[in-house]
Design a protein around this motif. Structure first.
Motif, short mmCIF file in Angstrom:
data_model
loop_
_atom_site.label_atom_id
_atom_site.label_comp_id
_atom_site.label_asym_id
_atom_site.label_seq_id
_atom_site.Cartn_x
_atom_site.Cartn_y
_atom_site.Cartn_z
N ASP A 246 0.73 -1.44 0.18
CA ASP A 246 -0.13 0.47 -0.18
C ASP A 246 0.95 1.20 0.04
OD1 ASP A 246 0.36 -0.89 2.62
OD2 ASP A 246 -0.89 0.27 3.81
N ASP A 247 1.97 1.16 0.92
CA ASP A 247 3.19 2.74 0.37
C ASP A 247 3.89 2.55 -0.72
OD1 ASP A 247 3.44 3.33 3.68
OD2 ASP A 247 3.55 1.39 4.10
N ALA A 248 3.88 1.64 -1.26
CA ALA A 248 4.83 1.18 -2.86
C ALA A 248 3.34 1.82 -3.78
CB ALA A 248 5.01 -0.15 -2.76
N ALA A 249 2.23 1.95 -3.26
CA ALA A 249 1.36 2.25 -4.68
C ALA A 249 0.71 3.64 -4.61
CB ALA A 249 0.33 1.27 -4.56
N ASP A 250 0.94 4.01 -3.04
CA ASP A 250 0.88 5.24 -2.86
C ASP A 250 2.37 6.06 -3.16
OD1 ASP A 250 -1.53 5.09 -1.15
OD2 ASP A 250 -0.82 5.25 0.33
N LEU A 251 3.39 6.09 -3.71
CA LEU A 251 4.98 6.56 -4.08
C LEU A 251 4.33 6.69 -5.44
CD1 LEU A 251 7.22 7.92 -3.88
CD2 LEU A 251 8.20 5.31 -3.01
N LEU A 252 4.17 5.67 -5.50
CA LEU A 252 4.50 5.35 -7.48
C LEU A 252 2.95 6.54 -8.04
CD1 LEU A 252 4.55 1.33 -8.06
CD2 LEU A 252 6.57 3.21 -8.17
N GLY A 253 2.04 6.44 -6.89
CA GLY A 253 1.12 6.67 -7.78
C GLY A 253 1.34 8.60 -7.64
N GLU A 254 2.51 8.97 -7.13
CA GLU A 254 2.80 10.08 -7.05
C GLU A 254 3.76 10.71 -8.03
OE1 GLU A 254 1.71 12.56 -5.81
OE2 GLU A 254 0.33 11.19 -4.73
N LEU A 255 4.04 9.90 -9.00
CA LEU A 255 5.06 10.01 -10.15
C LEU A 255 4.56 9.74 -11.24
CD1 LEU A 255 7.87 6.97 -8.67
CD2 LEU A 255 7.80 9.21 -8.36
N PRO A 256 4.97 10.70 -12.20
CA PRO A 256 5.09 10.88 -13.68
C PRO A 256 4.62 9.50 -13.73
CG PRO A 256 6.60 11.81 -13.76
CD PRO A 256 6.70 11.20 -12.49
N GLU A 257 3.23 8.80 -15.06
CA GLU A 257 2.91 7.96 -15.59
C GLU A 257 4.06 6.84 -16.06
OE1 GLU A 257 0.26 5.59 -15.83
OE2 GLU A 257 0.05 6.66 -15.21
N GLU A 258 5.31 7.49 -16.90
CA GLU A 258 5.85 7.14 -17.48
C GLU A 258 7.42 6.21 -16.31
OE1 GLU A 258 9.85 7.96 -20.84
OE2 GLU A 258 8.23 9.03 -20.39
N ASP A 259 7.17 6.61 -15.54
CA ASP A 259 8.46 6.55 -14.76
C ASP A 259 8.20 4.93 -14.12
OD1 ASP A 259 10.06 8.89 -15.23
OD2 ASP A 259 9.68 10.10 -13.63
N LYS A 260 6.33 5.94 -13.64
CA LYS A 260 6.03 4.50 -12.51
C LYS A 260 5.53 3.25 -13.44
CE LYS A 260 1.11 4.58 -13.11
NZ LYS A 260 0.07 5.73 -12.29
N TYR A 281 -7.58 1.24 -6.47
CA TYR A 281 -8.80 1.81 -6.25
C TYR A 281 -8.76 3.15 -5.85
CZ TYR A 281 -10.35 -2.87 -5.09
OH TYR A 281 -10.53 -4.61 -5.15
N GLU A 282 -9.32 3.94 -5.44
CA GLU A 282 -9.20 5.48 -5.21
C GLU A 282 -8.35 5.45 -3.55
OE1 GLU A 282 -10.14 8.44 -6.81
OE2 GLU A 282 -10.38 7.50 -8.21
N GLU A 283 -7.59 6.31 -3.63
CA GLU A 283 -6.35 5.87 -2.25
C GLU A 283 -7.32 6.72 -1.44
OE1 GLU A 283 -2.74 8.88 -0.49
OE2 GLU A 283 -4.09 9.93 -2.91
N ARG A 284 -8.22 7.39 -1.26
CA ARG A 284 -9.37 7.53 0.42
C ARG A 284 -10.20 6.37 0.91
NH1 ARG A 284 -7.32 11.65 3.43
NH2 ARG A 284 -9.08 11.97 4.25
N THR A 285 -9.88 5.32 0.08
CA THR A 285 -10.88 4.26 0.06
C THR A 285 -10.25 3.03 0.83
OG1 THR A 285 -10.38 2.69 -1.99
CG2 THR A 285 -12.02 4.73 -2.02
N ALA A 286 -11.45 1.94 1.44
CA ALA A 286 -10.52 0.60 2.43
C ALA A 286 -9.41 -0.10 0.99
CB ALA A 286 -11.31 0.07 2.61
N GLY A 287 -9.91 -0.30 -0.65
CA GLY A 287 -9.04 -0.93 -1.19
C GLY A 287 -7.71 -0.25 -0.90
N GLY A 288 -8.10 1.40 -1.41
CA GLY A 288 -6.10 1.94 -1.44
C GLY A 288 -6.12 1.67 -0.06
#
Length: 480
Positions: A246-260, A281-288
């Motif tokens: 979940d932390d890796a997903a949050d971090l990657l979500g802040e990167l440009p699409e190409e870098d991600k 999933y949306e970040e502020r949901t149980a899935g996110g």
């Protein structure tokens, strides 16, 4: 401290407690502040960077230190609780001087490049001033562990080395990290946040993947992106794999699409799949918010099996608080979710008991689309530290832990600030233990002869304290 006090190596000061005269702890030493002087005169030690219980870092002048002994620092009890800000002419001894490559010039020997392993300070006789007087160095080239181990080590006078004032690229971090070895990831993250960008990158490069992953999870978002961007792509992918999904997903979500996408392609397929699933999933949901790696057991597993899984030292306390009983497959998304067994229940039953016979299926699991207020309400209502997330088909997708809920409910910049305690309450508490931080932010001891406030760290031009809190104008750093 009495005249003739013993020499103290700064690595022994890192993290030690600071006490007021009443024996109450006011904080811990995180660094030392020194100012280089002209020629080869030893640098004056101006003071200590002390981290309070609120995580605020303040400056404690050496004139307020009455003793350094038995693994503790004793102060006069008068503190100025304004946040410490480093000046351009100052050097952080632990953060900037350790691991430097400097030049050693011994009598009768050609100059030689050495690595700084430690630095010694000593109080001047019959004065309250302190200065750096010795440097512990290792000869030989910087390189692998074998070469470093073979290098000769020795303690030399400060005047025997040059190069502390020069900008250095590729400065090591091994000895700095050794001083912070026992810190929790959150505290080490706080140390990194207060280093310069250059030193932050050097320290990150010296950490192993698992330790760096733990620290990245505790850093502000901007620091995470900065550090990840300075790592080689293959290593960045390895660190992302070591992070909680979940932390890796949050971090990657802040990167440009190409870098991600490039980093996801470099990750192991199973790890990348978990991260991609969370990013859907949306970040502020149980899935996110959920992690995809809770403890999953089949109903025919025993209490002994469950306790063996709970003992895993890599699990957070929240994830170890309960196990989830599901039909095969055991990896998320699992087969049918049957219920939860709480850790306390595991302690009450014999080791041979089947977990399928003790499940708690009264609480309805979270839907992956449940929004943050609903998730927080669930935790508050049922006093939970973790909760299962189950999809429409009844499969367990993961678990949300209370720390992830708090991360997203606190202000976005909460990691960049000290714990949010009421400042007046902090000041009242400090004043009750001999500290004094007046309405203008200056302690009573800081009053000048005309009644104006005099800042320990910034003496007025007309009121030079002459106590060594900060060096005089002629003591600007030289180019040595």
């Amino acid at each position: 401290m009495a005249a003739g006090a013993p020499r103290i190596f700064v690595s022994h000061l890192s993290g030690i407690a600071v006490f007021d005269p009443n024996g109450d702890q006011v904080g811990r030493v995180r660094d030392l502040v020194a100012m280089l002087r002209v020629g080869r005169r030893p640098p004056r030690l101006l003071g200590l960077v002390v981290e309070l219980s609120t995580r605020r870092r303040i400056f404690l002048p050496m004139t307020r230190v009455t003793g350094i002994e038995s693994g503790q620092v004793i102060t006069t009890g008068v503190l100025n609780v304004r946040r410490f800000e480093q000046r351009p002419t100052e050097r952080l001894v632990l953060g900037e001087l350790l691991d430097r490559r400097v030049t050693l010039a011994e009598p009768g020997e050609p100059p030689e490049t050495v690595t700084v392993l430690d630095i010694a300070i000593q109080q001047l006789p019959a004065r309250r001033d302190w200065e750096i007087d010795r440097v512990f160095v290792r000869k030989g080239r910087a390189g692998g562990a074998f070469r470093r181990a073979k290098g000769e080590t020795l303690t030399v006078e400060w005047s025997a080395v040059t190069g502390f004032s020069l900008e250095e690229h590729g400065q090591g971090a091994e000895n700095l990290l050794a001083t912070f070895e026992q810190l929790r990831p959150a505290d080490l993250a706080n140390v990194l946040h207060h280093l310069s960008a250059k030193r932050r990158a050097e320290v990150a490069a010296a950490l192993d993947d698992d330790r760096l992953a733990d620290v990245l999870e505790e850093l502000p978002e901007d620091d995470q992106i900065e550090i990840l961007g300075k790592l080689k792509e293959e290593r960045a992918a390895d660190v992302l794999e070591a992070m909680d999904p979940d932390d890796a997903a949050d971090l990657l979500g802040e990167l440009p699409e190409e870098d991600k996408e490039r980093l996801l392609a470099l990750m192991r397929p199973d790890d990348a799949a978990d991260v991609r699933r969370l990013m859907a999933y949306e970040e502020r949901t149980a899935g996110g918010l959920m992690t995809t790696e809770p403890i999953v057991l089949r109903p025919d597993a025993t209490v002994a099996d469950a306790l063996a899984r709970v003992r895993n030292a890599d699990l957070s306390p929240a994830l170890a608080a309960q196990v989830y009983v599901c039909r095969p497959p055991d990896e998320t998304p699992t087969g049918k979710y049957l219920g939860t067994v709480h850790f306390q229940r595991l302690l009450r039953d014999p080791p041979y008991t089947l977990v399928g016979s003790m499940i708690d299926d009264d609480l309805r699991p979270l839907d992956p689309e449940a929004v943050l207020p609903v998730v927080a309400g669930f935790f508050a209502t049922y006093d939970m530290v973790a909760a299962p997330v189950v999809d429409e088909s009844g499969s367990l997708l993961g678990a949300v832990t209370v720390d992830d809920v708090l991360d997203h409910m606190l202000p976005e910049d909460w990691r960049e600030k000290e714990f949010h305690l009421d400042e007046e309450a902090v000041a009242d508490h400090d004043n009750g233990h001999g500290t004094d931080d007046g309405a203008d932010g200056r302690g009573a001891e800081d009053r000048g002869p005309d009644g104006r406030g005099v800042d320990d760290r910034r003496p007025d031009d007309d009121h030079d304290l002459g106590r060594g809190d900060r060096g005089a104008a002629e003591e600007a750093p030289d180019g040595s």
